[in-house]
Design an enzyme around this catalytic site. Structure first.
Site, PDB file in Angstrom:
ATOM      1  N   SER A 235       0.813  -1.229   0.580  1.00  0.00           N
ATOM      2  CA  SER A 235      -0.090   0.258   0.006  1.00  0.00           C
ATOM      3  C   SER A 235       1.128   1.694   0.378  1.00  0.00           C
ATOM      4  O   SER A 235       0.317   2.685  -0.452  1.00  0.00           O
ATOM      5  CB  SER A 235      -0.895  -0.102   1.555  1.00  0.00           C
ATOM      6  OG  SER A 235      -0.247   0.286   2.231  1.00  0.00           O
TER       7      SER A 235
ATOM      8  N   HIS B 278      -2.214  -8.843   2.316  1.00  0.00           N
ATOM      9  CA  HIS B 278      -1.803  -7.527   2.728  1.00  0.00           C
ATOM     10  C   HIS B 278      -2.319  -7.550   3.789  1.00  0.00           C
ATOM     11  O   HIS B 278      -2.984  -8.360   4.851  1.00  0.00           O
ATOM     12  CB  HIS B 278      -1.322  -6.606   0.900  1.00  0.00           C
ATOM     13  CG  HIS B 278      -0.805  -5.119   2.166  1.00  0.00           C
ATOM     14  ND1 HIS B 278      -0.171  -5.252   3.349  1.00  0.00           N
ATOM     15  CD2 HIS B 278      -0.814  -4.453   1.413  1.00  0.00           C
ATOM     16  CE1 HIS B 278       0.048  -4.043   3.050  1.00  0.00           C
ATOM     17  NE2 HIS B 278      -0.536  -3.032   2.461  1.00  0.00           N
TER      18      HIS B 278
ATOM     19  N   HIS C 163       5.894 -12.566   8.288  1.00  0.00           N
ATOM     20  CA  HIS C 163       5.864 -11.091   7.269  1.00  0.00           C
ATOM     21  C   HIS C 163       7.455 -11.430   5.972  1.00  0.00           C
ATOM     22  O   HIS C 163       8.443 -11.840   7.136  1.00  0.00           O
ATOM     23  CB  HIS C 163       6.206  -9.987   8.716  1.00  0.00           C
ATOM     24  CG  HIS C 163       5.627  -8.964   8.291  1.00  0.00           C
ATOM     25  ND1 HIS C 163       6.772  -7.899   7.750  1.00  0.00           N
ATOM     26  CD2 HIS C 163       4.883  -7.736   8.190  1.00  0.00           C
ATOM     27  CE1 HIS C 163       6.221  -6.666   7.233  1.00  0.00           C
ATOM     28  NE2 HIS C 163       5.107  -6.832   7.102  1.00  0.00           N
TER      29      HIS C 163
ATOM     30  N   ARG D 155       2.834  -4.580  16.935  1.00  0.00           N
ATOM     31  CA  ARG D 155       1.534  -4.283  16.698  1.00  0.00           C
ATOM     32  C   ARG D 155       0.119  -5.212  17.475  1.00  0.00           C
ATOM     33  O   ARG D 155      -0.755  -4.348  17.728  1.00  0.00           O
ATOM     34  CB  ARG D 155       0.912  -3.700  15.180  1.00  0.00           C
ATOM     35  CG  ARG D 155       1.579  -2.528  14.675  1.00  0.00           C
ATOM     36  CD  ARG D 155       1.639  -1.941  12.723  1.00  0.00           C
ATOM     37  NE  ARG D 155       1.858  -3.525  11.953  1.00  0.00           N
ATOM     38  CZ  ARG D 155       1.763  -3.718  10.919  1.00  0.00           C
ATOM     39  NH1 ARG D 155       1.138  -2.824  10.090  1.00  0.00           N
ATOM     40  NH2 ARG D 155       2.298  -4.940  10.506  1.00  0.00           N
TER      41      ARG D 155
ATOM     42  N   ASP E 195      -2.622  -8.071  11.407  1.00  0.00           N
ATOM     43  CA  ASP E 195      -3.960  -8.783  11.723  1.00  0.00           C
ATOM     44  C   ASP E 195      -4.586 -10.135  12.258  1.00  0.00           C
ATOM     45  O   ASP E 195      -5.577 -10.393  11.569  1.00  0.00           O
ATOM     46  CB  ASP E 195      -4.373  -9.152   9.969  1.00  0.00           C
ATOM     47  CG  ASP E 195      -3.349  -7.882   8.619  1.00  0.00           C
ATOM     48  OD1 ASP E 195      -4.039  -6.591   9.514  1.00  0.00           O
ATOM     49  OD2 ASP E 195      -2.693  -8.142   8.189  1.00  0.00           O
TER      50      ASP E 195
HETATM   51  N1  HAX Z   1       1.748 -19.606   6.404  1.00  0.00           N
HETATM   52  C1  HAX Z   1       2.020 -20.545   5.257  1.00  0.00           C
HETATM   53  N2  HAX Z   1       2.540 -20.397   4.516  1.00  0.00           N
HETATM   54  C2  HAX Z   1       3.682 -19.528   4.984  1.00  0.00           C
HETATM   55  C3  HAX Z   1       2.992 -18.632   5.633  1.00  0.00           C
HETATM   56  C4  HAX Z   1       1.900 -18.726   6.586  1.00  0.00           C
HETATM   57  N3  HAX Z   1       1.671 -17.456   7.624  1.00  0.00           N
HETATM   58  N4  HAX Z   1       4.002 -16.857   5.223  1.00  0.00           N
HETATM   59  C5  HAX Z   1       4.585 -17.477   4.552  1.00  0.00           C
HETATM   60  N5  HAX Z   1       4.249 -18.631   4.430  1.00  0.00           N
HETATM   61  C6  HAX Z   1       5.518 -19.718   2.712  1.00  0.00           C
HETATM   62  C7  HAX Z   1       4.631 -18.154   1.858  1.00  0.00           C
HETATM   63  O1  HAX Z   1       3.675 -18.950   1.320  1.00  0.00           O
HETATM   64  C8  HAX Z   1       6.567 -19.086   1.194  1.00  0.00           C
HETATM   65  O2  HAX Z   1       6.114 -20.661   0.598  1.00  0.00           O
HETATM   66  P1  HAX Z   1       6.672 -21.101  -1.114  1.00  0.00           P
HETATM   67  O3  HAX Z   1       7.772 -20.830  -0.854  1.00  0.00           O
HETATM   68  O4  HAX Z   1       5.958 -22.066  -0.744  1.00  0.00           O
HETATM   69  O5  HAX Z   1       5.811 -19.909  -1.825  1.00  0.00           O
HETATM   70  C9  HAX Z   1       6.959 -19.639   2.421  1.00  0.00           C
HETATM   71  O6  HAX Z   1       6.661 -19.065   3.506  1.00  0.00           O
HETATM   72  C10 HAX Z   1       8.314 -18.617   2.054  1.00  0.00           C
HETATM   73  O7  HAX Z   1       7.340 -16.918   2.537  1.00  0.00           O
HETATM   74  P2  HAX Z   1       8.236 -16.077   3.932  1.00  0.00           P
HETATM   75  O8  HAX Z   1       9.321 -15.489   2.795  1.00  0.00           O
HETATM   76  O9  HAX Z   1       8.460 -16.363   4.689  1.00  0.00           O
HETATM   77  O10 HAX Z   1       7.222 -15.134   3.257  1.00  0.00           O
HETATM   78  P3  HAX Z   1       7.081 -12.966   2.049  1.00  0.00           P
HETATM   79  O11 HAX Z   1       8.011 -12.575   2.749  1.00  0.00           O
HETATM   80  O12 HAX Z   1       7.325 -14.165   0.838  1.00  0.00           O
HETATM   81  O13 HAX Z   1       5.369 -13.049   2.618  1.00  0.00           O
HETATM   82  C11 HAX Z   1       3.527 -13.315   3.554  1.00  0.00           C
HETATM   83  C12 HAX Z   1       4.938 -12.444   3.533  1.00  0.00           C
HETATM   84  C13 HAX Z   1       3.120 -11.737   4.884  1.00  0.00           C
HETATM   85  C14 HAX Z   1       2.641 -12.425   3.066  1.00  0.00           C
HETATM   86  C15 HAX Z   1       3.013 -14.099   3.774  1.00  0.00           C
HETATM   87  O14 HAX Z   1       4.057 -14.319   5.684  1.00  0.00           O
HETATM   88  C16 HAX Z   1       1.680 -14.408   4.061  1.00  0.00           C
HETATM   89  O15 HAX Z   1       1.384 -15.405   2.853  1.00  0.00           O
HETATM   90  N6  HAX Z   1       0.947 -14.460   5.377  1.00  0.00           N
HETATM   91  C17 HAX Z   1      -0.468 -14.936   6.019  1.00  0.00           C
HETATM   92  C18 HAX Z   1      -1.013 -13.418   4.887  1.00  0.00           C
HETATM   93  C19 HAX Z   1      -1.042 -12.469   6.200  1.00  0.00           C
HETATM   94  O16 HAX Z   1      -1.164 -12.495   7.143  1.00  0.00           O
HETATM   95  N7  HAX Z   1      -0.587 -11.368   5.188  1.00  0.00           N
HETATM   96  C20 HAX Z   1      -0.555  -9.896   5.712  1.00  0.00           C
HETATM   97  C21 HAX Z   1       0.481  -9.724   6.361  1.00  0.00           C
HETATM   98  C22 HAX Z   1       0.793  -8.441   7.158  1.00  0.00           C
HETATM   99  C23 HAX Z   1       0.559  -6.994   6.328  1.00  0.00           C
HETATM  100  O17 HAX Z   1       1.037  -6.639   5.495  1.00  0.00           O
HETATM  101  N8  HAX Z   1      -0.657  -6.802   6.710  1.00  0.00           N
HETATM  102  O18 HAX Z   1      -1.789  -5.963   6.060  1.00  0.00           O
END
Ligand code: HAX
Length: 440
Positions: A242, A272, A318, A327, A373
């Site tokens: 964002s 996000h 994250h 937070r 979140d």
């Molecule tokens: N559950 C399951 N798998 C997860 C995970 C979770 N909560 N978090 C990361 N992973 C997985 C990823 O999908 C990725 O899998 P692949 O190798 O198969 O693609 C692997 O672990 C490595 O990911 P990472 O490097 O740890 O995390 P990223 O930086 O790529 O992504 C995310 C960060 C926040 C998008 C990710 O942790 C996620 O999808 N979390 C769940 C959704 C979520 O809570 N989002 C909100 C984040 C905070 C925010 O922005 N708020 O607005």
């Protein structure tokens, strides 16, 4: 709003000189190398942008202008009888870098009150929108619709000097922030409460008035929750979707409405900001399946089932953080104080106890800890906002403060249009071959 604007100008001039000096004397100094992995991997960790309003340490979490969350909760002014900081104070801090007085916060409250009325054309557009349109779509549409009145767009057409761009950007920002609680509560009441609306209370501050216009409860703790929520979600440095989207779109000299509407479209993604709705959906499904008082073992199995189905555990992980998000902790403290016996809070707490271990065993997520979140939904639900599709709109109202404060700075500092270089996979392969070829 002379005071805040004058204060900003007093900070802008020295900052322009500081940055010109840095660029002139050290513009060639490297602060980051970029690997092929980062190029394919979402540019993670590449230091390639400036963001003044906040900065994120992987272990400590966010600092707003150098202040941690416990510090802003303690230092920012509070409304009489309230225990949580005024979001107006947070906006002042983000824009100027200084902690305001209570009177300075009141001036912002008053200024936003004056600018808060929604134009009829906006109401007409919202009324014409199908009521089952996602609230985030309605929210982004409303911000876009208000572009009609952008001061920046108008002054640009008239031929404003580039050194003055920040001024109409400031005016647009104040107009938008003033209206967002009314826009959000209008969408909420229209979508879920039979199109019956609650007039603003001019005696209330920005966050409390938002809580009031939602019309879910008279409990003063909900007003405090809203103030805290709006403070906590406002900014998370510059690289998140964002924030970066707002910066990128604004860099083309698109006005604050265009930039924020784009930013909200990014916030609406489930990885996000939409994660806050997904968390509650996931918890509701869990409670439907396992009852209101599930055991740790049952929750562990539910988490494994989620992972084994190839889905993410929402609210966990994250891209930058490597510890529990402060937070999350601030919201947990609020829950422990105001709703310790809430059933959903108890489930959120049990998930917090078991999920990190499971995610570590699962071995994929680099950060197994909860983010912001994972907690917000259970607080909103407790006070009566049970329509979780709406939750990301709260996030959006808050996030607007951070990304727009930075956008004023971007125009004040004259940051150029963004244009990083992309390469093709063919280029990458040729580059690899050139590096591996024996040197003549
Ligand atoms: N559950 C399951 N798998 C997860 C995970 C979770 N909560 N978090 C990361 N992973 C997985 C990823 O999908 C990725 O899998 P692949 O190798 O198969 O693609 C692997 O672990 C490595 O990911 P990472 O490097 O740890 O995390 P990223 O930086 O790529 O992504 C995310 C960060 C926040 C998008 C990710 O942790 C996620 O999808 N979390 C769940 C959704 C979520 O809570 N989002 C909100 C984040 C905070 C925010 O922005 N708020 O607005």
């Amino acid at each position: 709003m002379a005071n805040l604007k004058e204060k900003f100008v007093s900070k802008l001039m020295p900052m322009r000189e500081r940055i010109q000096k840095i660029q002139k004397e050290h513009g060639e100094l490297k602060i980051s190398d970029v690997t092929i992995g980062q190029t394919y991997g979402g540019m993670r960790g590449v230091k390639c942008m400036i963001w003044e309003c906040s900065s994120l340490d992987p272990n400590e979490g966010i600092r707003f202008r150098g202040f941690t969350i416990p510090e802003v909760r303690e230092k920012l002014p509070k409304a009489p009888g309230s225990e949580e900081p005024l979001p107006e104070g947070m906006f002042y801090l983000l824009l100027t870098g200084d902690i305001p007085t209570y009177e300075e916060c009141q001036e912002i409250t008053e200024e936003w009150r004056k600018r808060s009325e929604l134009p009829k054309y906006l109401i007409d557009v919202l009324k014409a929108t199908p009521a089952d349109t996602h609230p985030m779509t309605q929210f982004a549409m409303a911000i876009m619709q208000l572009q009609k009145d952008s001061v920046f767009a108008e002054r640009y057409r008239q031929g404003i000097h580039k050194l003055d761009y920040w001024d109409p950007m400031y005016e647009d920002t104040m107009n938008i922030l003033a209206k967002l609680p009314a826009v959000a509560s209008y969408i909420y009441r229209r979508t879920y409460k039979g199109d019956k609306h609650i007039p603003a209370d001019p005696k209330l501050d920005w966050g409390a008035n938002f809580a009031h216009m939602l019309g879910v409860t008279d409990d003063p703790a909900f007003k405090d929750l809203m103030r805290l929520y709006l403070v906590l979600h406002c900014d998370h440095e510059g690289g998140n979707v964002s924030a970066h989207t707002c910066r990128l779109v604004g860099s083309a000299l698109s006005d604050a409405n265009y930039s924020l509407a784009a930013s909200m479209a990014g916030l609406a993604g489930p990885l996000h900001g939409l994660a806050n709705q997904e968390v509650l959906r996931w918890i509701m499904e869990l409670m439907e399946k396992l009852g209101n008082t599930p055991t740790k073992e049952q929750i562990s199995q539910y988490i494994w089932d989620t992972l084994n189905a190839g889905k993410v555990v929402p609210g966990y992980g994250h891209a930058v953080l490597r510890k529990t998000d402060p937070r999350f902790i601030a919201q947990r403290e609020f829950a422990l104080k105001h709703l310790p016996d809430d059933e959903i809070f108890k489930v959120v707490s049990l998930v917090f106890e078991v999920a990190p271990d499971i995610l570590m065993k699962h071995g994929k997520a680099k950060n197994p800890w909860p983010n912001v979140d994972a907690h917000s939904g259970c607080l909103l639900w407790h006070y009566g906002v049970k329509e979780y599709d709406f939750y990301t709109v709260f996030f959006g109202v808050s996030r607007a403060m951070g990304v727009l404060a930075q956008l004023i700075w971007d125009r004040g500092l004259g940051l150029p249009i963004e244009r990083p270089k992309s390469v093709t996979t063919e280029w990458v392969e040729e580059f690899i071959a050139s590096q591996q070829a024996p040197k003549a």
